[in-house]
Design a protein around this motif. Structure first.
Motif: not given
Length: 436
Positions: A43, A45-46, A311, A301, A349, A38, A359, A31, A309, A41
């Protein structure tokens, strides 16, 4: 002669990272390649970028496996001898894996990845620094020199930690990352006779380094309305790299000093020949610092609509405060930086339909580079990165991320080194996220 010695001493013999600070690879999930902003985030990948945010995951497991292919071009034009020296760096497989388990207000997570180093680089035409050193040694004999050099460097990391949801909108994280750093340097400098061609080995080197380090990580995440705010601080990882010198020899110096085998006697002849004095730090058993700097990340974000979205992220790397000793001479080259590294990123995104998200993002990095810091193997000029890609959701549990990014670097016409430095980097990736 003094300039040659100084240049050699400041050559860190280190490959730099692909994305992030001078010593940090932040491209740890697919991502990120399609959108580098990011750090807020929520998601999968957080787990790496915003670990405090994992406390807001739904209960159960999340797993992620990512593959990246990275290639980079480096180009040095020496104004001293009007020659071009370049290398192509290729990493066919750069993996990363992440996992988390959320239960109640707690989330436990871990990740594995290559957080530093730049893969394998081969300078088949050598480097201006080494050719200058060779010419200084054999020039009085009516000879010239040529060189070749290759280097491999990786920092493998395992991160473990836990996040706790303090309120419905606030969470915190504490974790630790362990680093295993490994490097290999191999090359030679050969004397060249104007008529007979290759004459003798001025220098032949094969050296390995290894080191371990640990660094705590803390983070916080705050959700309010359609906004999410996150912060993370990674402490400095003090890393001691120990030399294991497999081979270090010189036919010319062996004849000069009357010894046919100079392996294991680096300090002896390095002290005897002034231009080679910095080479004493190549001896087996020597330990040099190669720290991973502390890093502060701030991000936000905004879920503007159900399909859009935005960020933004900002990173500050304490590169100047970390110690990175040169393999040649042992000097800490980071003191020559003008300031610490900072970078800013922004991305968007778009949810095209139920299963497809697209994105794009950009990132600018300012390294605080100076003419004194830059050397043949250690140049990493200010860069601008662009990423794009998408996520396809097979169902509510399976996501596939794919992306491509490229970074262009400001050209450095370095008057002190009498050289022009150029580079560019490309990255293609695919990854799978799974929830259960």
């Amino acid at each position: 002669m003094k300039k040659i010695i100084t240049t050699i001493a400041l050559s860190a013999l280190a490959l730099t990272s692909f994305a992030g600070g001078l010593s940090t690879n932040t491209n740890q999930h697919s991502a990120f390649v399609r959108n580098p902003a990011r750090y807020a985030s929520l998601e999968t990948d957080a787990i790496y970028f915003n670990p405090a945010g994992t406390a807001f995951f739904n209960e159960g497991w999340r797993l992620s496996v990512n593959w990246q292919m990275v290639w980079q071009n480096r180009d040095i034009t020496s104004h001293a001898d009007n020659k071009n020296y370049g290398a192509k760096i290729y990493v066919p497989v750069m993996p990363s894996a992440m996992a988390s388990y959320t239960t109640g207000k707690w989330s436990f997570s871990g990740m594995f990845g290559i957080t530093g180093g730049g893969g394998h680089a081969e300078f088949s035409n050598g480097l201006p620094t080494f050719n200058a050193m060779g010419n200084a040694l054999v020039g009085p004999m009516g000879l010239s020199s040529k060189s070749s050099f290759e280097s491999t460097q990786y920092v493998f990391s395992l991160q473990l930690g836990a996040a706790y949801r303090i309120t419905e909108g606030l969470s915190a994280y504490v974790g630790v990352r362990g680093n295993y750093a490994t490097a290999n340097y191999a090359g030679n400098i050969t004397a060249v006779h104007p008529l007979a061609g290759d004459y003798a080995k001025i220098l032949e080197l094969n050296l390995n380094q290894k080191g371990f380090a640990f660094a705590p990580i803390i983070g916080i995440d705050y959700k309010v309305g359609n906004f999410n705010f996150a912060a993370k601080y990674e402490f400095e990882a003090v890393t001691n790299m120990k030399n294991d010198t497999k081979r270090f020899s010189s036919e010319i110096l062996a004849a000069t000093l009357g010894d046919g085998n100079l392996d294991g006697k680096i300090g002896t002849f390095a002290a005897a020949i002034p231009p080679l004095a910095p080479l004493a730090t190549l001896e087996s058993g020597k330990t040099l610092r190669n720290d991973t700097p502390a890093q502060l990340s701030l991000a936000a974000s905004w879920q503007a609509t159900s399909w859009l979205q935005a960020m933004v992220s900002g990173n500050y790397y304490f590169d100047k405060d970390a110690t990175v000793q040169s393999l040649l001479g042992g000097a800490d080259n980071n003191i020559n930086l003008a300031r610490n590294t900072y970078e800013v990123a922004a991305g968007l995104e778009f949810k095209v339909c139920k299963n497809l998200l697209l994105s794009a993002g950009v990132q600018y990095t300012d390294f605080g580079i100076t003419n004194q810091y830059t050397s043949d193997l250690n140049f990493n000029n200010d860069s601008f990165m662009t990423g794009l890609g998408g996520k396809y959701s097979i169902n509510e549990n399976w996501d596939i991320n794919a992306g491509f990014c490229f970074a262009v670097y400001k050209e450095d016409n370095n008057s002190l080194r009498a050289a022009t430095y150029k580079r560019d980097t490309y990255n293609a990736t695919i990854g799978v996220d799974f929830k259960f």
